[in-house]
Design a protein around this motif. Structure first.
Motif, PDB file in Angstrom:
ATOM      1  N   HIS A  98       0.386  -1.420   0.149  1.00 19.84           N
ATOM      2  CA  HIS A  98       0.130  -0.154  -0.217  1.00 19.84           C
ATOM      3  C   HIS A  98       0.606   1.142   0.734  1.00 19.84           C
ATOM      4  O   HIS A  98       0.289   2.733   0.000  1.00 19.84           O
ATOM      5  N   SER A  99       1.890   1.211   0.199  1.00 23.71           N
ATOM      6  CA  SER A  99       2.947   2.685   0.606  1.00 23.71           C
ATOM      7  C   SER A  99       4.003   2.328  -1.032  1.00 23.71           C
ATOM      8  O   SER A  99       4.474   2.983  -0.073  1.00 23.71           O
ATOM      9  N   GLY A 100       4.005   1.317  -1.179  1.00 28.45           N
ATOM     10  CA  GLY A 100       5.396   0.767  -2.269  1.00 28.45           C
ATOM     11  C   GLY A 100       4.959   2.649  -3.019  1.00 28.45           C
ATOM     12  O   GLY A 100       6.723   2.297  -3.803  1.00 28.45           O
ATOM     13  N   LEU A 101       4.806   3.853  -3.523  1.00 32.02           N
ATOM     14  CA  LEU A 101       5.277   4.675  -4.275  1.00 32.02           C
ATOM     15  C   LEU A 101       4.685   5.627  -3.238  1.00 32.02           C
ATOM     16  O   LEU A 101       4.364   6.787  -3.919  1.00 32.02           O
ATOM     17  N   VAL A 102       4.912   5.999  -1.749  1.00 32.02           N
ATOM     18  CA  VAL A 102       4.930   6.613  -1.230  1.00 32.02           C
ATOM     19  C   VAL A 102       6.280   7.537  -1.248  1.00 32.02           C
ATOM     20  O   VAL A 102       6.084   8.910  -1.897  1.00 32.02           O
ATOM     21  N   ARG A 103       7.569   7.704  -1.803  1.00 33.11           N
ATOM     22  CA  ARG A 103       8.738   8.059  -2.179  1.00 33.11           C
ATOM     23  C   ARG A 103       8.450   8.766  -3.197  1.00 33.11           C
ATOM     24  O   ARG A 103       8.384   9.677  -3.354  1.00 33.11           O
ATOM     25  N   ASP A 104       7.842   7.523  -4.170  1.00 28.06           N
ATOM     26  CA  ASP A 104       7.642   7.961  -5.631  1.00 28.06           C
ATOM     27  C   ASP A 104       6.932   9.851  -5.112  1.00 28.06           C
ATOM     28  O   ASP A 104       7.194  10.978  -6.308  1.00 28.06           O
ATOM     29  N   ILE A 105       5.359   9.466  -5.060  1.00 27.02           N
ATOM     30  CA  ILE A 105       4.726  11.095  -4.664  1.00 27.02           C
ATOM     31  C   ILE A 105       5.271  11.873  -3.888  1.00 27.02           C
ATOM     32  O   ILE A 105       4.978  13.230  -4.163  1.00 27.02           O
ATOM     33  N   LEU A 106       6.080  12.096  -3.138  1.00 29.94           N
ATOM     34  CA  LEU A 106       6.803  12.750  -2.372  1.00 29.94           C
ATOM     35  C   LEU A 106       7.227  13.911  -3.424  1.00 29.94           C
ATOM     36  O   LEU A 106       7.703  14.831  -3.498  1.00 29.94           O
ATOM     37  N   ALA A 107       8.615  13.188  -4.335  1.00 29.25           N
ATOM     38  CA  ALA A 107       8.836  13.021  -5.141  1.00 29.25           C
ATOM     39  C   ALA A 107       8.403  14.548  -6.244  1.00 29.25           C
ATOM     40  O   ALA A 107       8.576  15.722  -6.643  1.00 29.25           O
ATOM     41  N   LEU A 108       6.790  13.768  -6.722  1.00 34.50           N
ATOM     42  CA  LEU A 108       6.268  14.596  -7.347  1.00 34.50           C
ATOM     43  C   LEU A 108       5.820  15.803  -6.086  1.00 34.50           C
ATOM     44  O   LEU A 108       4.752  16.587  -7.387  1.00 34.50           O
ATOM     45  N   ALA A 109       5.239  15.183  -5.189  1.00 36.84           N
ATOM     46  CA  ALA A 109       4.739  16.512  -4.655  1.00 36.84           C
ATOM     47  C   ALA A 109       5.399  16.954  -3.242  1.00 36.84           C
ATOM     48  O   ALA A 109       4.841  16.342  -2.189  1.00 36.84           O
ATOM     49  N   PRO A 110       6.433  17.751  -3.334  1.00 36.01           N
ATOM     50  CA  PRO A 110       7.027  17.765  -2.060  1.00 36.01           C
ATOM     51  C   PRO A 110       6.379  18.534  -1.114  1.00 36.01           C
ATOM     52  O   PRO A 110       7.106  18.476  -0.147  1.00 36.01           O
ATOM     53  N   GLN A 111       5.609  19.182  -1.240  1.00 35.21           N
ATOM     54  CA  GLN A 111       4.186  20.371  -0.605  1.00 35.21           C
ATOM     55  C   GLN A 111       3.560  19.249   0.265  1.00 35.21           C
ATOM     56  O   GLN A 111       2.979  19.477   0.972  1.00 35.21           O
ATOM     57  N   ALA A 120       3.281   4.721  11.817  1.00 35.06           N
ATOM     58  CA  ALA A 120       3.413   4.048  10.359  1.00 35.06           C
ATOM     59  C   ALA A 120       4.917   5.287  10.254  1.00 35.06           C
ATOM     60  O   ALA A 120       5.506   5.393   9.162  1.00 35.06           O
ATOM     61  N   LEU A 121       3.996   6.301  10.972  1.00 36.13           N
ATOM     62  CA  LEU A 121       5.455   7.601  10.433  1.00 36.13           C
ATOM     63  C   LEU A 121       7.060   7.304  10.907  1.00 36.13           C
ATOM     64  O   LEU A 121       8.272   7.448  10.326  1.00 36.13           O
ATOM     65  N   GLN A 122       6.776   6.028  11.774  1.00 40.63           N
ATOM     66  CA  GLN A 122       8.566   5.947  12.473  1.00 40.63           C
ATOM     67  C   GLN A 122       8.672   4.942  11.558  1.00 40.63           C
ATOM     68  O   GLN A 122       9.728   4.842  11.144  1.00 40.63           O
ATOM     69  N   PHE A 123       8.026   3.873  11.117  1.00 34.31           N
ATOM     70  CA  PHE A 123       8.055   2.962  10.400  1.00 34.31           C
ATOM     71  C   PHE A 123       8.756   3.335   8.621  1.00 34.31           C
ATOM     72  O   PHE A 123       9.514   3.460   8.418  1.00 34.31           O
ATOM     73  N   LEU A 124       7.376   4.568   8.598  1.00 36.44           N
ATOM     74  CA  LEU A 124       7.797   5.095   7.576  1.00 36.44           C
ATOM     75  C   LEU A 124       9.439   6.074   7.046  1.00 36.44           C
ATOM     76  O   LEU A 124       9.593   5.768   6.053  1.00 36.44           O
ATOM     77  N   ASP A 125       9.646   6.348   7.977  1.00 31.11           N
ATOM     78  CA  ASP A 125      11.197   7.376   8.100  1.00 31.11           C
ATOM     79  C   ASP A 125      12.251   6.460   7.635  1.00 31.11           C
ATOM     80  O   ASP A 125      12.951   6.224   7.247  1.00 31.11           O
ATOM     81  N   ASN A 126      11.753   4.998   8.331  1.00 29.64           N
ATOM     82  CA  ASN A 126      13.216   3.918   7.975  1.00 29.64           C
ATOM     83  C   ASN A 126      13.033   3.132   6.773  1.00 29.64           C
ATOM     84  O   ASN A 126      13.665   2.685   5.815  1.00 29.64           O
ATOM     85  N   PHE A 127      11.324   3.208   5.895  1.00 28.39           N
ATOM     86  CA  PHE A 127      10.864   2.945   4.338  1.00 28.39           C
ATOM     87  C   PHE A 127      11.377   3.361   3.521  1.00 28.39           C
ATOM     88  O   PHE A 127      12.387   3.026   2.196  1.00 28.39           O
ATOM     89  N   ILE A 128      11.410   4.606   3.347  1.00 25.35           N
ATOM     90  CA  ILE A 128      11.547   6.166   3.170  1.00 25.35           C
ATOM     91  C   ILE A 128      12.925   6.380   2.589  1.00 25.35           C
ATOM     92  O   ILE A 128      13.491   7.002   1.519  1.00 25.35           O
TER      93      ILE A 128
END
Length: 576
Positions: A98-111, A120-128
């Motif tokens: 479900h979060s495999g493209l989060v990093r891609d979205i952040l690159a296109l939508a840095p805001q 979840a935010l702790q896990f995401l830090d280690n993921f992206i």
């Protein structure tokens, strides 16, 4: 609907875009041919990864997709919205499907502001591993998107990851649930138009992913209750639910209550985002559930030490995934392990498994500590080389089943004594033939002695088999799976019956020392069988402590035309 198909050399992937409510669109990533998922349970109907876009005065994207959909999903989402204007990215949980493209979205939508639970935010830090704007939410927090779309968040930890949140849109009355209420079922049908068509997949998904967390399911249902009944349950996998919502909710409620009734508890300690800890722990928990044990799963990284102590003290069995010895959370993980060691009792049993993160604590040292405290091993320690295989997951599930049977041993004995003598003897006069069921799938194999077998239909040719829920082979007899029914010969069956009646350890080869040959469907045929039938599971019906398996017969052969089928005459009717 928009459908885009990748080149033929790649397994078929497509997208489906549909409006599901006011200002709300789903982007469904259809993975038509995926046949394995999570704890390596088989998928007969592929799966989907569902993402949702809500466009009020402000916009929110609920979940993304699997990384394999990068070339399809990203161009499609940009036709729906200018990503530089996206306000919120809601992370229901951080599992990569479900979060495999989060990093891609952040690159296109840095805001964009990423919204999720603290974990979840702790896990995401280690993921992206990239900086981003964040908003931590908890139970009852809201975000107002305008046009009536007020998003309210519901904590749902351990369903089936510790970081899960659900999102309720007060305006459209859509509940976004990610894994909860989902199923692995890939069709372009958007909603649950046919209950009977998908209910087996719905139950199978619950058993594999939600059942091991039944008490957490009940807690989440209680938090959802004040919201009222949703108009749509927007799941992360499979069709969205609209037509039979009260039925789906009541099934989760009833199944979870049944799972939680047992006073025989097994505590499973794991680390959600470390190596293969989460998936191995789910396999062990699923096996224990099959044996009727209540499982409580604890992510050691976020565990409260007092809650750990209380859980260990009331549990009959413990399973621990080895934690890493270094890293940001190493000191807390050592404290959790010390709390477990300080709370155990000598009558408990404990099982250990490697987490597979490459920095695991020594399994020998931890096992010795438990032995010194008087605990017996629940099963041989689960260890493997390289990545876990389907056989590894099968071994883990069987280990959980063995532990579940052990903690429920007293209850099983009581049930054997429950019938009065006359009824017990009368029921025991129901006789049946003797058969060996054999199955093999992708490094996993199983076998079972059976006598509750009967022909059930002429067109098509079909038969039924009763399989106890805690039988190891049950996981190889899902809808669409193939197996062989070997008919034993009256004059030549005792040695085969003795072999397959003995207790096998987790992962043991059931066919060692037995002559076999492969059937057309890949399962073993017993060379000494009187006859055999190659079968495919068509449907399953739940009957208390058994599944009734209805299978169609594909082909068969009699090896000895003059032979007679072995018959089993019981003396009692309340156990085998």
């Amino acid at each position: 609907m928009v459908a885009i198909v990748t080149p033929s050399q790649v397994k078929r992937l497509s997208l489906q875009v549909e409006k599901i409510g006011a200002d709300t669109t789903t982007i469904r990533s259809l993975d038509w041919e995926r046949d394995r998922f999570d704890i390596e349970f088989g998928l007969q109907n592929g799966t989907t990864y569902n993402s949702f876009l809500i466009q009020g005065d402000k916009t929110a994207l609920v979940d993304t997709s699997h990384a394999k959909f990068r070339e399809l999903y990203l161009p499609q989402i940009q036709t729906l919205i200018d990503l530089t204007q996206l306000d919120y990215l809601i992370i229901s949980h951080t599992e990569p499907d479900h979060s495999g493209l989060v990093r891609d979205i952040l690159a296109l939508a840095p805001q964009v502001t990423v919204v999720g639970s603290k974990v979840a935010l702790q896990f995401l830090d280690n993921f992206i591993h990239v900086p981003y704007q964040r908003m931590q939410v908890k139970q009852g927090d809201t975000i107002d998107l305008g046009r009536g779309h007020v998003l309210e968040f519901i904590n749902a930890p351990n369903l089936h990851w510790p970081d899960t949140i659900l999102t309720w849109d007060q305006g459209s009355q859509i509940l976004f649930t990610c894994d909860v209420f989902g199923m692995h079922y890939c069709r372009e049908t958007l909603y649950d138009d046919s209950l009977t068509e998908i209910e087996a997949d719905f139950r199978y998904y619950y058993d594999c992913l939600m059942g091991p967390n039944a008490r957490s399911v009940l807690a989440a249902l209680k938090r959802m209750a004040p919201l009222g009944q949703p108009q749509v349950i927007a799941t992360g996998h499979g069709p969205l639910l609209r037509h039979y919502i009260p039925d789906w909710l009541s099934r989760y409620q009833d199944w979870s209550q049944d799972q939680s009734k047992s006073d025989k508890t097994i505590a499973v300690f794991y680390i959600a985002d470390y190596g293969d800890s989460d998936r191995l722990s789910q396999a062990v928990a699923h096996g224990a559930n099959k044996a009727g044990a209540t499982v409580e799963m604890v992510d050691m990284k976020t565990a409260d030490l007092q809650e750990v102590r209380e859980l260990v003290e009331r549990s009959q069995g413990l399973v621990v995934g080895l934690p890493p010895v270094t890293g940001d959370f190493a000191s807390h993980l050592r404290a959790v392990v010390s709390t477990i060691l300080g709370s155990v009792q000598s009558k408990q049993r404990v099982g250990l498994f490697e987490s597979g993160g490459g920095d695991d604590e020594s399994i020998h040292v931890l096992a010795a500590k438990f032995r010194d405290l008087g605990l017996s091993g629940a099963f041989p320690a689960l260890r493997w080389e390289g990545s876990p295989t389907p056989a590894t997951y099968q071994r883990a599930e069987e280990a959980g089943t063995d532990l579940g049977q052990w903690v429920n041993r007293d209850r099983a004995i009581q049930q054997m004594k429950a019938l009065d003598n006359d009824l017990d003897r009368a029921l025991g006069r129901l006789s049946g033939g003797l058969y060996i069921i054999t199955a093999e799938q992708e490094q996993r194999s199983g076998a079972m002695l059976a006598s509750w077998v009967t022909q059930a239909s002429f067109q098509p040719l079909g038969l039924t088999i009763a399989v106890a829920k805690d039988r190891a082979i049950e996981s190889l007899m899902q809808v669409g799976d193939s197996f062989v029914l070997n008919v034993l010969e009256a004059a030549h069956y005792q040695h085969l019956m003795k072999h397959f009646l003995k207790r096998f350890g987790p992962g043991d080869d059931r066919f060692a020392g037995v002559k076999t040959q492969p059937a057309k469907n890949g399962s073993p045929i017993l060379t000494e069988a009187l006859a055999y039938l190659e079968c495919t599971v068509a449907t399953r019906m739940e009957c208390s402590d058994h599944w009734i398996i209805y299978a169609t017969v594909d082909t068969g052969r009699v090896a000895k035309p003059e032979g007679l089928t072995a018959v089993h005459h019981r003396k009692v009717g309340n156990h085998y």
